[in-house]
Enzyme design. Structure first.
Site, PDB file in Angstrom:
ATOM      1  N   SER A  87     -20.802 -33.048  11.784  1.00 52.10           N
ATOM      2  CA  SER A  87     -21.603 -34.083  12.410  1.00 52.10           C
ATOM      3  C   SER A  87     -22.767 -34.434  11.474  1.00 52.10           C
ATOM      4  O   SER A  87     -23.157 -33.700  10.934  1.00 52.10           O
ATOM      5  CB  SER A  87     -22.120 -33.339  13.663  1.00 52.10           C
ATOM      6  OG  SER A  87     -23.087 -34.054  14.409  1.00 52.10           O
ATOM      7  N   TYR A  97     -26.110 -25.507  18.352  1.00 50.84           N
ATOM      8  CA  TYR A  97     -24.746 -26.626  18.081  1.00 50.84           C
ATOM      9  C   TYR A  97     -24.761 -27.111  16.762  1.00 50.84           C
ATOM     10  O   TYR A  97     -23.778 -27.061  15.942  1.00 50.84           O
ATOM     11  CB  TYR A  97     -24.581 -27.472  19.104  1.00 50.84           C
ATOM     12  CG  TYR A  97     -23.612 -28.410  18.828  1.00 50.84           C
ATOM     13  CD1 TYR A  97     -22.257 -28.388  18.743  1.00 50.84           C
ATOM     14  CD2 TYR A  97     -24.038 -29.573  18.113  1.00 50.84           C
ATOM     15  CE1 TYR A  97     -21.101 -29.350  18.481  1.00 50.84           C
ATOM     16  CE2 TYR A  97     -23.027 -30.697  17.625  1.00 50.84           C
ATOM     17  CZ  TYR A  97     -21.605 -30.645  17.903  1.00 50.84           C
ATOM     18  OH  TYR A  97     -20.860 -31.338  17.456  1.00 50.84           O
ATOM     19  N   LYS A 140     -22.586 -26.307  12.920  1.00 51.60           N
ATOM     20  CA  LYS A 140     -21.740 -27.118  12.178  1.00 51.60           C
ATOM     21  C   LYS A 140     -22.139 -26.888  10.596  1.00 51.60           C
ATOM     22  O   LYS A 140     -21.478 -26.859   9.856  1.00 51.60           O
ATOM     23  CB  LYS A 140     -22.183 -28.583  12.689  1.00 51.60           C
ATOM     24  CG  LYS A 140     -21.480 -29.131  13.957  1.00 51.60           C
ATOM     25  CD  LYS A 140     -19.872 -29.100  13.847  1.00 51.60           C
ATOM     26  CE  LYS A 140     -19.081 -29.084  15.112  1.00 51.60           C
ATOM     27  NZ  LYS A 140     -17.869 -29.109  14.950  1.00 51.60           N
TER      28      LYS A 140
HETATM   29  P1  NAD Z   1     -13.912 -31.959  23.103  1.00 50.88           P
HETATM   30  O1  NAD Z   1     -14.606 -30.835  23.927  1.00 50.88           O
HETATM   31  O2  NAD Z   1     -13.449 -33.030  23.770  1.00 50.88           O
HETATM   32  O3  NAD Z   1     -12.709 -31.280  22.172  1.00 50.88           O
HETATM   33  C1  NAD Z   1     -12.674 -30.119  21.841  1.00 50.88           C
HETATM   34  C2  NAD Z   1     -11.537 -29.322  22.091  1.00 50.88           C
HETATM   35  O4  NAD Z   1     -11.511 -28.155  21.360  1.00 50.88           O
HETATM   36  C3  NAD Z   1     -11.305 -29.039  23.549  1.00 50.88           C
HETATM   37  O5  NAD Z   1      -9.961 -29.470  23.953  1.00 50.88           O
HETATM   38  C4  NAD Z   1     -11.563 -27.760  23.992  1.00 50.88           C
HETATM   39  O6  NAD Z   1     -10.961 -27.372  24.976  1.00 50.88           O
HETATM   40  C5  NAD Z   1     -11.066 -27.175  22.711  1.00 50.88           C
HETATM   41  N1  NAD Z   1     -11.777 -25.931  21.898  1.00 50.88           N
HETATM   42  C6  NAD Z   1     -12.849 -25.323  22.134  1.00 50.88           C
HETATM   43  N2  NAD Z   1     -12.930 -24.141  21.752  1.00 50.88           N
HETATM   44  C7  NAD Z   1     -11.918 -23.574  21.692  1.00 50.88           C
HETATM   45  C8  NAD Z   1     -11.287 -22.571  20.839  1.00 50.88           C
HETATM   46  N3  NAD Z   1     -12.203 -21.558  20.744  1.00 50.88           N
HETATM   47  N4  NAD Z   1     -10.142 -22.296  20.769  1.00 50.88           N
HETATM   48  C9  NAD Z   1      -9.268 -23.431  21.056  1.00 50.88           C
HETATM   49  N5  NAD Z   1      -9.511 -24.715  21.509  1.00 50.88           N
HETATM   50  C10 NAD Z   1     -10.680 -24.630  21.465  1.00 50.88           C
HETATM   51  O7  NAD Z   1     -14.765 -32.519  21.900  1.00 50.88           O
HETATM   52  P2  NAD Z   1     -14.721 -33.832  20.942  1.00 50.88           P
HETATM   53  O8  NAD Z   1     -15.747 -34.791  21.143  1.00 50.88           O
HETATM   54  O9  NAD Z   1     -13.187 -34.199  20.912  1.00 50.88           O
HETATM   55  O10 NAD Z   1     -14.937 -33.048  19.530  1.00 50.88           O
HETATM   56  C11 NAD Z   1     -13.986 -32.549  18.503  1.00 50.88           C
HETATM   57  C12 NAD Z   1     -14.778 -32.022  17.531  1.00 50.88           C
HETATM   58  O11 NAD Z   1     -15.712 -33.128  17.182  1.00 50.88           O
HETATM   59  C13 NAD Z   1     -15.706 -31.051  17.612  1.00 50.88           C
HETATM   60  O12 NAD Z   1     -15.751 -29.966  16.874  1.00 50.88           O
HETATM   61  C14 NAD Z   1     -17.092 -31.358  17.769  1.00 50.88           C
HETATM   62  O13 NAD Z   1     -18.194 -30.530  17.548  1.00 50.88           O
HETATM   63  C15 NAD Z   1     -17.097 -32.458  16.666  1.00 50.88           C
HETATM   64  N6  NAD Z   1     -17.986 -33.544  16.908  1.00 50.88           N
HETATM   65  C16 NAD Z   1     -17.763 -34.332  18.023  1.00 50.88           C
HETATM   66  C17 NAD Z   1     -19.000 -35.233  18.162  1.00 50.88           C
HETATM   67  C18 NAD Z   1     -18.816 -36.183  19.406  1.00 50.88           C
HETATM   68  O14 NAD Z   1     -19.962 -36.735  19.515  1.00 50.88           O
HETATM   69  N7  NAD Z   1     -17.788 -36.340  20.272  1.00 50.88           N
HETATM   70  C19 NAD Z   1     -19.747 -35.606  17.034  1.00 50.88           C
HETATM   71  C20 NAD Z   1     -19.811 -34.951  16.042  1.00 50.88           C
HETATM   72  C21 NAD Z   1     -18.859 -33.768  15.828  1.00 50.88           C
HETATM   73  C1  UD1 Z   2     -26.100 -35.786  20.469  1.00 51.03           C
HETATM   74  C2  UD1 Z   2     -26.359 -34.473  19.982  1.00 51.03           C
HETATM   75  C3  UD1 Z   2     -25.847 -34.304  18.795  1.00 51.03           C
HETATM   76  C4  UD1 Z   2     -24.029 -34.579  18.760  1.00 51.03           C
HETATM   77  C5  UD1 Z   2     -23.983 -35.643  19.267  1.00 51.03           C
HETATM   78  C6  UD1 Z   2     -22.705 -35.881  19.586  1.00 51.03           C
HETATM   79  C7  UD1 Z   2     -28.904 -34.099  21.097  1.00 51.03           C
HETATM   80  C8  UD1 Z   2     -30.120 -33.961  20.724  1.00 51.03           C
HETATM   81  N1  UD1 Z   2     -27.912 -34.580  19.934  1.00 51.03           N
HETATM   82  O1  UD1 Z   2     -26.583 -36.899  19.589  1.00 51.03           O
HETATM   83  O2  UD1 Z   2     -26.197 -33.219  18.395  1.00 51.03           O
HETATM   84  O3  UD1 Z   2     -23.959 -34.227  17.474  1.00 51.03           O
HETATM   85  O4  UD1 Z   2     -24.733 -36.088  20.444  1.00 51.03           O
HETATM   86  O5  UD1 Z   2     -21.967 -35.148  20.790  1.00 51.03           O
HETATM   87  O6  UD1 Z   2     -28.415 -33.653  22.100  1.00 51.03           O
HETATM   88  N2  UD1 Z   2     -29.820 -41.413  25.518  1.00 51.03           N
HETATM   89  C9  UD1 Z   2     -30.420 -41.634  26.457  1.00 51.03           C
HETATM   90  N3  UD1 Z   2     -30.122 -41.395  27.890  1.00 51.03           N
HETATM   91  C10 UD1 Z   2     -29.069 -40.703  28.141  1.00 51.03           C
HETATM   92  C11 UD1 Z   2     -28.263 -40.186  26.977  1.00 51.03           C
HETATM   93  C12 UD1 Z   2     -29.030 -40.401  25.669  1.00 51.03           C
HETATM   94  O7  UD1 Z   2     -31.355 -42.551  26.551  1.00 51.03           O
HETATM   95  O8  UD1 Z   2     -28.807 -40.404  29.334  1.00 51.03           O
HETATM   96  C13 UD1 Z   2     -30.122 -41.843  24.173  1.00 51.03           C
HETATM   97  C14 UD1 Z   2     -30.700 -40.752  23.292  1.00 51.03           C
HETATM   98  O9  UD1 Z   2     -31.892 -40.358  23.339  1.00 51.03           O
HETATM   99  C15 UD1 Z   2     -30.400 -41.371  21.968  1.00 51.03           C
HETATM  100  C16 UD1 Z   2     -29.003 -42.122  22.096  1.00 51.03           C
HETATM  101  O10 UD1 Z   2     -29.172 -42.414  23.430  1.00 51.03           O
HETATM  102  O11 UD1 Z   2     -31.332 -42.126  21.538  1.00 51.03           O
HETATM  103  C17 UD1 Z   2     -27.801 -41.493  21.843  1.00 51.03           C
HETATM  104  O12 UD1 Z   2     -27.613 -40.088  22.568  1.00 51.03           O
HETATM  105  P1  UD1 Z   2     -26.217 -39.360  22.568  1.00 51.03           P
HETATM  106  O13 UD1 Z   2     -25.305 -40.173  22.919  1.00 51.03           O
HETATM  107  O14 UD1 Z   2     -26.491 -37.915  23.323  1.00 51.03           O
HETATM  108  O15 UD1 Z   2     -26.270 -38.969  21.062  1.00 51.03           O
HETATM  109  P2  UD1 Z   2     -27.178 -38.133  20.020  1.00 51.03           P
HETATM  110  O16 UD1 Z   2     -28.504 -37.945  20.529  1.00 51.03           O
HETATM  111  O17 UD1 Z   2     -27.120 -39.004  18.768  1.00 51.03           O
END
Ligand code: NAD
Ligand code: UD1
Length: 338
Positions: A124, A149, A153
């Site tokens: 991330s 979190y 990472k």
């Molecule tokens: P998500 O929660 O939808 O998917 C994660 C999946 O992993 C889920 O299906 C959950 O059931 C499974 N899981 C969690 N722990 C587990 C375990 N111990 N064993 C087996 N399965 C397990 O999340 P996502 O948004 O699809 O994210 C996928 C990956 O990308 C994650 O590692 C997340 O940290 C990373 N990531 C996501 C974002 C985002 O904004 N969505 C941003 C940066 C990184």
């Molecule tokens: C957040 C997480 C980050 C994670 C990412 C993806 C925090 C501090 N950071 O990032 O670690 O990797 O999600 O899961 O939580 N916002 C609002 N109102 C809301 C929600 C968000 O104004 O109800 C604003 C936030 O202040 C930010 C932007 O929208 O400026 C995006 O927020 P969000 O979608 O939560 O992503 P990040 O903060 O970038």
């Protein structure tokens, strides 16, 4: 040969599995379903007309992993499994480190034992911490993530770098996602938060459909053009395409590759509200609230390294991200429970 997708039932993982099936790969999904529904994978099978193998289980279960690698001929692992709720990670740090860090250690140990050494890890942009100047490129040192979190990472990235240093047969991609949003164009799979959404786009979308009354905009006094936070939102389907390119790159060359997956374009919270209103034709009422703890003013990628080295570039614009989110929301007002 098959590809193992951990966390493949989740938001990004399910889109990845869909794309792998469309590209004629054999796919094995390992997911504990702690934050997802099997319905996502049923829909993936119905969209593609292809089947996958699903194993319900935990990446921390070493015996299960050893069996899985013995029974399936795995060439590559795409590792999405992890917990991602920032607030919960502050309340339950041990649980988050155990799941995200120990889980990855168990996975790598099982891969090592099975002789499978190609891994793509979901990292991330949070690993950069607070960066003074935009855009963010991979040459910058990693910083101090503001929550457990984010630190989980960063820890995994460090572990994987050491692993590659210790044994040059490993091929690992660290993909630093910016802000994934959107849904598959079919409107059949998308992001389905269990609770009140933490992230902006799922929240906006639930306000637009009437599940929530009003959006809180976390701060309008940031040093940004309109005072609200600026982020690099990337369509989940573009993100998935980036993984396909990264898989090919690490198959060509062992070692470690670090790539930003973003668009290079920043949008403010107010930009996002307006774009969503235009795509949905609905109002998104909002009020201005205090800044959220741990938020940074702005964050967007320099994605040129991925373009140069992977031949990948995000193609979908903000309008597509919003239309696809809205189509998923309208078709599934209660997510997979609809
Ligand atoms: P998500 O929660 O939808 O998917 C994660 C999946 O992993 C889920 O299906 C959950 O059931 C499974 N899981 C969690 N722990 C587990 C375990 N111990 N064993 C087996 N399965 C397990 O999340 P996502 O948004 O699809 O994210 C996928 C990956 O990308 C994650 O590692 C997340 O940290 C990373 N990531 C996501 C974002 C985002 O904004 N969505 C941003 C940066 C990184
Ligand atoms: C957040 C997480 C980050 C994670 C990412 C993806 C925090 C501090 N950071 O990032 O670690 O990797 O999600 O899961 O939580 N916002 C609002 N109102 C809301 C929600 C968000 O104004 O109800 C604003 C936030 O202040 C930010 C932007 O929208 O400026 C995006 O927020 P969000 O979608 O939560 O992503 P990040 O903060 O970038």
């Amino acid at each position: 040969m098959s590809i193992l997708v951990t966390g493949g039932a989740g938001y990004i993982g399910s889109h990845m599995v869909l794309s792998l099936l469309e590209h004629d790969h054999d796919v094995v999904v390992l997911d504990s379903l702690v934050n997802s529904s099997l319905e996502a994978l049923r829909r993936v099978e119905s969209i593609t007309g292809k089947s996958l193998r699903f194993i319900e289980g935990d990446i921390r279960d070493r015996e299960l992993l050893d069996r899985l690698f013995a029974e399936h001929n795995i060439s590559d692992v795409l590792h999405f499994a992890g917990l991602k709720a920032v607030g919960k990670s502050v309340e339950q740090p041990l649980h988050y480190f155990d799941n995200n860090v120990s889980g990855t250690l168990a996975l790598c140990q099982a891969m090592e034992a099975a002789g499978v050494r190609r891994l793509v890890f979901s990292s991330s942009a949070t690993v950069y911490g607070e960066v003074g100047t935009m855009p963010i490129h991979e040459g910058l040192p990693t910083g101090t993530p503001t929550n457990p979190y984010g630190r989980s990472k960063l820890m995994v990235e460090e572990v994987l770098k050491d692993l590659v240093k210790s044994d040059s047969r490993w091929s690992i991609a660290l993909l630093r996602y910016f802000n994934p949003v959107g849904a598959h164009e079919s409107g059949l799979i998308g992001e389905d938060p269990n609770d009140i959404p933490n992230n902006l786009v799922p929240f906006i979308s639930q306000v637009a459909i009437g599940r929530r009354e009003v959006l809180s905009v976390y701060g309008n006094d940031y040093p940004t053009p309109d005072g609200t936070g600026v982020r690099d939102y990337i369509h989940v389907s573009d993100l998935v395409d980036g993984h396909l390119c990264a898989m090919q790159a690490i198959a060509r060359q062992p070692g470690i590759g670090i790539w930003n997956l973003g668009t290079g374009q920043g949008y403010s919270v107010l930009n996002m509200i307006q774009a969503f209103e235009e795509a949905s034709g609905r109002d998104v009422p909002y009020n201005i609230a205090l800044r959220r703890d741990g938020d940074i003013p702005e964050c967007w990628a320099d994605p040129s390294k991925a373009e140069r080295e992977l031949g990948w570039k995000a193609k979908r614009n903000l309008d597509a991200m919003m239309h696809d989110t809205w189509r998923w929301q309208v078709n599934n007002p209660e997510g997979y429970r609809s």
